[in-house]
Write an enzyme that holds these catalytic residues in place. Structure first.
Site, PDB file in Angstrom:
ATOM      1  N   ASP A  10       0.837  -1.205   0.000  1.00  0.00           N
ATOM      2  CA  ASP A  10       0.000   0.000   0.000  1.00  0.00           C
ATOM      3  C   ASP A  10       0.871   1.254   0.000  1.00  0.00           C
ATOM      4  O   ASP A  10       0.372   2.370  -0.132  1.00  0.00           O
ATOM      5  CB  ASP A  10      -1.013  -0.008   1.166  1.00  0.00           C
ATOM      6  CG  ASP A  10      -0.363  -0.106   2.534  1.00  0.00           C
ATOM      7  OD1 ASP A  10       0.886  -0.218   2.606  1.00  0.00           O
ATOM      8  OD2 ASP A  10      -1.100  -0.085   3.536  1.00  0.00           O
ATOM      9  N   SER A  11       2.210   1.058   0.088  1.00  0.00           N
ATOM     10  CA  SER A  11       3.130   2.179  -0.113  1.00  0.00           C
ATOM     11  C   SER A  11       2.978   2.729  -1.524  1.00  0.00           C
ATOM     12  O   SER A  11       3.463   3.825  -1.828  1.00  0.00           O
ATOM     13  CB  SER A  11       4.577   1.750   0.143  1.00  0.00           C
ATOM     14  OG  SER A  11       4.893   0.601  -0.613  1.00  0.00           O
ATOM     15  N   GLU A  27       8.687  -4.110  10.960  1.00  0.00           N
ATOM     16  CA  GLU A  27       9.102  -2.801  10.427  1.00  0.00           C
ATOM     17  C   GLU A  27       9.534  -1.857  11.540  1.00  0.00           C
ATOM     18  O   GLU A  27       8.810  -1.653  12.526  1.00  0.00           O
ATOM     19  CB  GLU A  27       7.943  -2.181   9.625  1.00  0.00           C
ATOM     20  CG  GLU A  27       8.311  -0.806   9.052  1.00  0.00           C
ATOM     21  CD  GLU A  27       7.408  -0.312   7.946  1.00  0.00           C
ATOM     22  OE1 GLU A  27       6.512  -1.060   7.511  1.00  0.00           O
ATOM     23  OE2 GLU A  27       7.607   0.834   7.505  1.00  0.00           O
ATOM     24  N   GLU A  34      -1.766  -5.570   8.283  1.00  0.00           N
ATOM     25  CA  GLU A  34      -1.036  -4.917   9.374  1.00  0.00           C
ATOM     26  C   GLU A  34      -1.738  -5.122  10.707  1.00  0.00           C
ATOM     27  O   GLU A  34      -2.957  -5.014  10.806  1.00  0.00           O
ATOM     28  CB  GLU A  34      -0.913  -3.413   9.092  1.00  0.00           C
ATOM     29  CG  GLU A  34      -0.030  -3.117   7.895  1.00  0.00           C
ATOM     30  CD  GLU A  34       0.250  -1.631   7.703  1.00  0.00           C
ATOM     31  OE1 GLU A  34      -0.081  -0.825   8.591  1.00  0.00           O
ATOM     32  OE2 GLU A  34       0.814  -1.293   6.650  1.00  0.00           O
ATOM     33  N   LYS A  38      -1.152  -9.529   2.638  1.00  0.00           N
ATOM     34  CA  LYS A  38      -0.478  -9.080   3.863  1.00  0.00           C
ATOM     35  C   LYS A  38      -1.413  -8.125   4.593  1.00  0.00           C
ATOM     36  O   LYS A  38      -2.063  -7.302   3.960  1.00  0.00           O
ATOM     37  CB  LYS A  38       0.841  -8.378   3.538  1.00  0.00           C
ATOM     38  CG  LYS A  38       1.523  -7.769   4.766  1.00  0.00           C
ATOM     39  CD  LYS A  38       2.965  -7.379   4.500  1.00  0.00           C
ATOM     40  CE  LYS A  38       3.168  -6.070   3.803  1.00  0.00           C
ATOM     41  NZ  LYS A  38       2.594  -4.891   4.499  1.00  0.00           N
ATOM     42  N   ASP A  77      -0.984  -6.194  -0.485  1.00  0.00           N
ATOM     43  CA  ASP A  77      -1.377  -5.581   0.793  1.00  0.00           C
ATOM     44  C   ASP A  77      -2.881  -5.395   0.890  1.00  0.00           C
ATOM     45  O   ASP A  77      -3.519  -4.941  -0.069  1.00  0.00           O
ATOM     46  CB  ASP A  77      -0.730  -4.190   0.908  1.00  0.00           C
ATOM     47  CG  ASP A  77       0.390  -4.154   1.923  1.00  0.00           C
ATOM     48  OD1 ASP A  77       0.496  -5.085   2.744  1.00  0.00           O
ATOM     49  OD2 ASP A  77       1.170  -3.185   1.885  1.00  0.00           O
TER      50      ASP A  77
HETATM   51  O1  KIV Z   1       3.611  -1.227   1.624  1.00  0.00           O
HETATM   52  C1  KIV Z   1       4.804  -1.509   1.797  1.00  0.00           C
HETATM   53  O2  KIV Z   1       5.691  -1.103   1.053  1.00  0.00           O
HETATM   54  C2  KIV Z   1       5.145  -2.352   2.944  1.00  0.00           C
HETATM   55  C3  KIV Z   1       6.601  -2.583   3.211  1.00  0.00           C
HETATM   56  C4  KIV Z   1       7.184  -1.396   3.845  1.00  0.00           C
HETATM   57  C5  KIV Z   1       6.815  -3.806   4.028  1.00  0.00           C
HETATM   58  O3  KIV Z   1       4.282  -2.795   3.632  1.00  0.00           O
END
Ligand code: KIV
Length: 262
Positions: A42-43, A179, A112, A110, A81
């Site tokens: 999600d970055s 992280e 969080e 993934k 994500d």
């Molecule tokens: O979204 C992302 O890039 C991440 C990484 C920082 C692990 O979750």
């Protein structure tokens, strides 16, 4: 790569590499690289869409990026994500979101945090959806954390992070991202868990490392966290190439005869 191979790597003491990937052209390059896992993070909200944080990310946006990555990197293991709050609604909505990402081409999702997610992680793993956990500085909690701050320095935070990582393993997660936590805490979590830990800003004791692709290629400008190692000066090299192109257009050297149809 698959989740069986991933877990085997930990027992063999062989490290894992993961990088973010959001589009087909970089996926094509990564497809031919030795990188083990591609993360459609999600970055992407920050790196690709210019937001200040990951909160604006949506299932629809991650699904579009995931489909592009899968087309570009058909040989790679792809983790997508689950964006902010997308897995905290009613069960049907949560499952629909996961289905969209898996059908877009992800091999795993993934999410969080752990508190309140244990049952969902269990349900997903029992339904054929491999889940990667993510604890420590979970960027979706940046408003609750008061910014992007290292987590796990106090004994209370430390206990919480160890408990969350254990909970994720018990619920069936196949790996956990750690992280921005102190290196000794990452080491403790890594030796406690049977599943691999993948660190970012978490020191060298983790079973693997992840970086944002644009960070490692030196394509991001401005603030650079201390854990980012740049493996090339991408932004400088691109600026130089664009400058050369411009000069050659202005000077009439581009295109030449060979670059012109008869
Ligand atoms: O979204 C992302 O890039 C991440 C990484 C920082 C692990 O979750």
């Amino acid at each position: 790569m698959n989740i069986i191979e991933l877990k085997k790597r930990k027992s063999e003491g062989r490290k894992l590499s993961m990088v973010t990937c959001y589009d087909a052209w970089s996926a094509k390059i990564l497809n031919e690289s030795p990188i083990d896992i591609l993360l459609v993070g999600d970055s992407s909200a920050m790196v690709m869409h210019g937001f200040d944080d990951t909160i604006p990310s949506t299932i629809e946006s991650i699904a579009v990026h995931t489909a592009a990555v899968r087309r570009g990197a058909p040989k790679k293991f792809i983790v997508a994500d689950l964006p902010f709050l997308s897995f905290r609604g009613d069960l049907q909505t949560n499952i629909d979101g996961v289905r969209k990402l898996m059908q877009a081409g992800a091999h795993a999702v993934k999410l969080e945090g752990f508190d309140g997610n244990g049952e969902f992680v269990k349900l997903l793993t029992e339904s054929g959806v491999p889940v990667m956990g993510h604890v420590g500085l979970t960027p979706q909690f940046m408003n609750a954390f008061g910014g992007f701050k290292v987590q796990g320095r106090s004994s209370e935070q430390k206990k919480k992070i160890i408990g969350e990582a254990r909970g994720l393993e018990e619920a069936g997660a196949f790996a956990v991202v750690l992280e921005c936590v102190p290196g000794d805490l990452a080491g403790e979590v890594t030796s406690t868990l049977k599943i691999p830990t993948i660190g970012i800003g978490a020191g060298s004791a983790c079973d693997g490392q992840v970086l944002v692709l644009q960070d490692l290629l030196g394509l991001t400008t401005g603030f650079r966290p201390k854990f980012v190692r740049q493996y090339m000066n991408g932004a400088e090299q691109i600026a130089a190439a664009l400058g050369r192109f411009h000069e050659e257009v202005i000077g009439g050297q581009f295109p030449n005869e060979k670059e012109t149809y008869e």
